[in-house]
Every structure is written in structure tokens, then in C-alpha cells.
Design a protein around this motif. Structure first.
Motif, PDB file in Angstrom:
ATOM      1  N   LEU A 122       0.841  -1.203   0.000  1.00 61.64           N
ATOM      2  CA  LEU A 122       0.000   0.000   0.000  1.00 61.64           C
ATOM      3  C   LEU A 122       0.870   1.245   0.000  1.00 61.64           C
ATOM      4  O   LEU A 122       1.848   1.327   0.747  1.00 61.64           O
ATOM      5  N   TYR A 123       0.482   2.214  -0.818  1.00 58.94           N
ATOM      6  CA  TYR A 123       1.165   3.508  -0.899  1.00 58.94           C
ATOM      7  C   TYR A 123       0.152   4.604  -0.626  1.00 58.94           C
ATOM      8  O   TYR A 123      -0.927   4.630  -1.219  1.00 58.94           O
ATOM      9  N   ALA A 124       0.481   5.533   0.287  1.00 58.93           N
ATOM     10  CA  ALA A 124      -0.408   6.649   0.590  1.00 58.93           C
ATOM     11  C   ALA A 124       0.394   7.937   0.667  1.00 58.93           C
ATOM     12  O   ALA A 124       1.391   8.010   1.381  1.00 58.93           O
ATOM     13  N   THR A 125      -0.040   8.960  -0.073  1.00 57.11           N
ATOM     14  CA  THR A 125       0.611  10.255  -0.022  1.00 57.11           C
ATOM     15  C   THR A 125      -0.442  11.343   0.172  1.00 57.11           C
ATOM     16  O   THR A 125      -1.512  11.308  -0.441  1.00 57.11           O
ATOM     17  N   ASP A 126      -0.152  12.279   1.079  1.00 57.03           N
ATOM     18  CA  ASP A 126      -1.067  13.384   1.387  1.00 57.03           C
ATOM     19  C   ASP A 126      -2.468  12.861   1.701  1.00 57.03           C
ATOM     20  O   ASP A 126      -3.468  13.451   1.289  1.00 57.03           O
ATOM     21  N   SER A 127      -2.528  11.765   2.434  1.00 59.06           N
ATOM     22  CA  SER A 127      -3.803  11.111   2.725  1.00 59.06           C
ATOM     23  C   SER A 127      -3.967  10.888   4.220  1.00 59.06           C
ATOM     24  O   SER A 127      -3.014  11.032   4.996  1.00 59.06           O
ATOM     25  N   HIS A 128      -5.188  10.545   4.609  1.00 63.55           N
ATOM     26  CA  HIS A 128      -5.517  10.296   6.004  1.00 63.55           C
ATOM     27  C   HIS A 128      -6.310   8.995   6.105  1.00 63.55           C
ATOM     28  O   HIS A 128      -6.909   8.557   5.137  1.00 63.55           O
ATOM     29  N   GLY A 129      -6.328   8.422   7.315  1.00 65.78           N
ATOM     30  CA  GLY A 129      -7.206   7.273   7.486  1.00 65.78           C
ATOM     31  C   GLY A 129      -6.720   6.272   8.500  1.00 65.78           C
ATOM     32  O   GLY A 129      -5.785   6.524   9.270  1.00 65.78           O
ATOM     33  N   ALA A 130      -7.372   5.108   8.476  1.00 70.11           N
ATOM     34  CA  ALA A 130      -7.075   4.040   9.421  1.00 70.11           C
ATOM     35  C   ALA A 130      -6.882   2.735   8.664  1.00 70.11           C
ATOM     36  O   ALA A 130      -7.619   2.429   7.717  1.00 70.11           O
ATOM     37  N   ILE A 131      -5.878   1.977   9.098  1.00 69.49           N
ATOM     38  CA  ILE A 131      -5.601   0.653   8.555  1.00 69.49           C
ATOM     39  C   ILE A 131      -5.648  -0.297   9.744  1.00 69.49           C
ATOM     40  O   ILE A 131      -4.821  -0.206  10.660  1.00 69.49           O
ATOM     41  N   THR A 132      -6.621  -1.191   9.761  1.00 74.19           N
ATOM     42  CA  THR A 132      -6.904  -1.973  10.961  1.00 74.19           C
ATOM     43  C   THR A 132      -7.027  -3.459  10.640  1.00 74.19           C
ATOM     44  O   THR A 132      -7.695  -3.841   9.671  1.00 74.19           O
ATOM     45  N   GLY A 153       6.196  -3.372   2.460  1.00 82.13           N
ATOM     46  CA  GLY A 153       4.797  -3.605   2.795  1.00 82.13           C
ATOM     47  C   GLY A 153       3.957  -2.351   2.676  1.00 82.13           C
ATOM     48  O   GLY A 153       2.926  -2.339   2.007  1.00 82.13           O
ATOM     49  N   LEU A 154       4.410  -1.276   3.329  1.00 81.48           N
ATOM     50  CA  LEU A 154       3.603  -0.062   3.478  1.00 81.48           C
ATOM     51  C   LEU A 154       4.489   1.174   3.350  1.00 81.48           C
ATOM     52  O   LEU A 154       5.553   1.245   3.970  1.00 81.48           O
ATOM     53  N   PHE A 155       4.029   2.144   2.558  1.00 76.29           N
ATOM     54  CA  PHE A 155       4.739   3.421   2.421  1.00 76.29           C
ATOM     55  C   PHE A 155       3.761   4.549   2.703  1.00 76.29           C
ATOM     56  O   PHE A 155       2.756   4.708   2.011  1.00 76.29           O
ATOM     57  N   LEU A 156       4.052   5.352   3.747  1.00 75.81           N
ATOM     58  CA  LEU A 156       3.238   6.505   4.129  1.00 75.81           C
ATOM     59  C   LEU A 156       4.083   7.762   3.994  1.00 75.81           C
ATOM     60  O   LEU A 156       5.209   7.788   4.481  1.00 75.81           O
ATOM     61  N   ASN A 157       3.486   8.822   3.404  1.00 77.95           N
ATOM     62  CA  ASN A 157       4.333   9.934   3.019  1.00 77.95           C
ATOM     63  C   ASN A 157       3.501  11.207   2.843  1.00 77.95           C
ATOM     64  O   ASN A 157       2.319  11.170   2.523  1.00 77.95           O
ATOM     65  N   GLY A 158       4.141  12.344   3.136  1.00 75.07           N
ATOM     66  CA  GLY A 158       3.529  13.629   2.832  1.00 75.07           C
ATOM     67  C   GLY A 158       2.634  14.161   3.934  1.00 75.07           C
ATOM     68  O   GLY A 158       2.714  13.774   5.091  1.00 75.07           O
ATOM     69  N   ASP A 159       1.749  15.079   3.550  1.00 73.03           N
ATOM     70  CA  ASP A 159       0.888  15.802   4.484  1.00 73.03           C
ATOM     71  C   ASP A 159      -0.336  14.961   4.800  1.00 73.03           C
ATOM     72  O   ASP A 159      -1.415  15.142   4.230  1.00 73.03           O
ATOM     73  N   ALA A 167       7.697   8.861   5.656  1.00 73.06           N
ATOM     74  CA  ALA A 167       8.586   9.926   5.178  1.00 73.06           C
ATOM     75  C   ALA A 167       7.867  11.250   4.968  1.00 73.06           C
ATOM     76  O   ALA A 167       6.647  11.304   4.810  1.00 73.06           O
ATOM     77  N   TYR A 168       8.693  12.313   4.992  1.00 73.35           N
ATOM     78  CA  TYR A 168       8.305  13.650   4.536  1.00 73.35           C
ATOM     79  C   TYR A 168       7.085  14.214   5.262  1.00 73.35           C
ATOM     80  O   TYR A 168       6.116  14.652   4.648  1.00 73.35           O
ATOM     81  N   GLY A 169       7.154  14.176   6.589  1.00 74.50           N
ATOM     82  CA  GLY A 169       6.170  14.882   7.393  1.00 74.50           C
ATOM     83  C   GLY A 169       4.915  14.122   7.746  1.00 74.50           C
ATOM     84  O   GLY A 169       4.059  14.646   8.467  1.00 74.50           O
ATOM     85  N   VAL A 170       4.751  12.910   7.287  1.00 70.78           N
ATOM     86  CA  VAL A 170       3.532  12.162   7.588  1.00 70.78           C
ATOM     87  C   VAL A 170       3.437  11.890   9.091  1.00 70.78           C
ATOM     88  O   VAL A 170       4.448  11.693   9.771  1.00 70.78           O
ATOM     89  N   ALA A 171       2.210  11.908   9.613  1.00 65.96           N
ATOM     90  CA  ALA A 171       1.955  11.525  11.001  1.00 65.96           C
ATOM     91  C   ALA A 171       1.407  10.105  11.000  1.00 65.96           C
ATOM     92  O   ALA A 171       0.405   9.825  10.336  1.00 65.96           O
ATOM     93  N   ALA A 172       2.074   9.223  11.719  1.00 67.75           N
ATOM     94  CA  ALA A 172       1.650   7.816  11.737  1.00 67.75           C
ATOM     95  C   ALA A 172       1.696   7.292  13.161  1.00 67.75           C
ATOM     96  O   ALA A 172       2.691   7.471  13.870  1.00 67.75           O
ATOM     97  N   ASP A 173       0.635   6.639  13.558  1.00 71.89           N
ATOM     98  CA  ASP A 173       0.509   6.084  14.907  1.00 71.89           C
ATOM     99  C   ASP A 173       0.243   4.586  14.774  1.00 71.89           C
ATOM    100  O   ASP A 173      -0.810   4.173  14.289  1.00 71.89           O
ATOM    101  N   PHE A 174       1.218   3.773  15.189  1.00 75.07           N
ATOM    102  CA  PHE A 174       1.112   2.315  15.098  1.00 75.07           C
ATOM    103  C   PHE A 174       0.773   1.756  16.477  1.00 75.07           C
ATOM    104  O   PHE A 174       1.503   1.975  17.439  1.00 75.07           O
ATOM    105  N   LEU A 175      -0.325   1.013  16.558  1.00 70.67           N
ATOM    106  CA  LEU A 175      -0.760   0.435  17.821  1.00 70.67           C
ATOM    107  C   LEU A 175      -0.925  -1.076  17.667  1.00 70.67           C
ATOM    108  O   LEU A 175      -1.642  -1.541  16.781  1.00 70.67           O
ATOM    109  N   ALA A 176      -0.241  -1.827  18.514  1.00 75.75           N
ATOM    110  CA  ALA A 176      -0.350  -3.292  18.549  1.00 75.75           C
ATOM    111  C   ALA A 176      -0.029  -3.916  17.198  1.00 75.75           C
ATOM    112  O   ALA A 176      -0.722  -4.844  16.744  1.00 75.75           O
TER     113      ALA A 176
END
Length: 206
Positions: A65-75, A89-95, A120-129
Motif C-alpha cells: 500500500l502507498y499513501a501520499t497526502d492522505s488520512h485514514g485508518a488501517i486496521t 509492505g507499506l509506504f506513508l508519506n507527505g501531508d 517519510a516527509y512529514g507524515v503523522a503515523a501512529d502504530f498500535l499493537a
């Protein structure tokens, strides 16, 4: 089941300026010549639940999965055997901002950075469990972090102790109550340990 798709970006699902809910799907053997072997999110807000990403490929970023300038939940998702140059596996990036909950990353690979995960590049990511095991990469077999500050709580990073985590630029990983492989010592943070988690079979993701 979405199987054997091919496209430049998001060979299984491609979203731009969208707000999808993707639930109970399996993505297998999809291949992107650029980004997101299975799924690509551009400027989107997505909720992804109970999905499996298995043996997908991206030539550049985000084998699963690739996400750029996006928001959401992966559960409750599983990323197995996916590959890319950045973020096997996973690439999160941008605003953007992402909540990644109770996900398993196993057997993914990156030829350059982030065998399981790249942020990368400013993304906010919160990994739980979340659990990462048996992934590989030139830099950061478990997670690669560049110019952002993700949070990792109550999880396991157990890939290659000498190459588990790679930080680049203005980057940090705030971890707590997690088991993180290191050559010696313990990753800074409350309740962290560095002890063999005793997987039944790390190779099979168990």
C-alpha cells in the motif's frame, strides 16, 4: 479477491480525492510499475479493515500500500511477501495522518529502505499493537523513518537487530511498551524491551 492486477499506480485499487472504505479484501500478485502494488491513495481519506496484502510488487514505493497526502485508518490487516524499492509492505508519506492498528508485517522486502514500513516527509503515523517480523531491506528491515516522527505502541519490531530501525533527517520513533530488536540495550521509551518474542514460526507469520 483482487488478483493479478497491473498498473502504474495502485494495481488493485487506485484512489484520488476519494473517501473509500475497503473491508474484507485480499490483494494478491498485483504489480505496479511505480507506486502501490495493491493500493494507492492520493489525497484521500480511507478506512481499510481486515484486508490481506500478499505477494504484491511496486517498482518504486509501497509494495502493498502507498499513501501520499492522505488520512485514514488501517486496521487488522496483514502484509505478507510484498516488495518495493521503498516500503516493501507499506509506504506513508507527505501531508497526512494514519492510524495503523493491529497489523502484521511478515516476509516483506525493500531493495533500498523500509522492508516492512517506510514513513517519510512529514507524515503523522501512529502504530498500535502492530508486529513486524522476518522482513528485510538495505536500510531499516522493520521500519525506515525520514523527516517525520511516528509513534509505535504495544508492538513488536523483530526483524534484523542490526538493521531494525533506520532514521534519516529530522526523524525519530517514539516507542513505548514494545519489543524492539537491537544489537544491545533497549530502545528509549517507557516499558520497552529487547527480548525474543518466541514466535511459533516467524517465517510463516505466526
Amino acid at each position: 479477491l483482487i488478483m493479478g492486477g497491473y498498473h502504474s499506480d495502485g494495481a488493485g485499487i487506485y484512489c484520488i480525492n476519494a473517501s473509500p472504505t475497503i473491508r474484507n479484501c485480499s490483494f494478491m500478485y498485483c504489480e505496479a510499475s511505480r507506486y502501490g502494488g495493491a493500493v494507492t491513495l492520493w489525497v484521500s481519506s480511507a478506512r481499510i479493515f481486515n484486508c490481506q496484502f500478499d505477494s504484491n510488487i511496486a517498482t518504486q514505493c509501497g509494495g502493498g500500500l502507498y499513501a501520499t497526502d492522505s488520512h485514514g485508518a488501517i486496521t487488522n490487516c496483514r502484509f505478507f511477501g510484498c516488495s518495493a524499492q521503498w516500503g516493501g509492505g507499506l509506504f506513508l508519506n507527505g501531508d497526512g495522518a494514519h492510524q495503523v492498528n493491529n497489523c502484521l508485517f511478515s516476509g516483506n522486502s525493500a531493495s533500498s529502505i523500509g522492508g516492512a514500513i517506510a514513513c517519510a516527509y512529514g507524515v503523522a503515523a501512529d502504530f498500535l499493537a502492530c508486529t513486524s517480523s522476518n522482513n528485510s531491506s538495505f536500510s531499516g528491515s522493520g521500519i525506515y523513518v525520514q523527516d517525520c516522527t511516528p509513534i509505535f505502541t504495544n508492538g513488536i519490531l523483530w526483524d534484523e537487530a542490526s538493521n531494525e530501525l533506520f532514521l534519516s533527517g529530522a526523524a525519530s520513533l517514539t516507542a513505548s511498551y514494545s519489543d524492539i530488536a537491537r544489537p544491545s540495550g533497549v530502545h528509549a521509551g517507557t516499558g520497552n524491551i529487547n527480548l525474543d518474542p518466541k514466535f511459533t514460526s516467524a517465517v510463516s507469520g505466526d
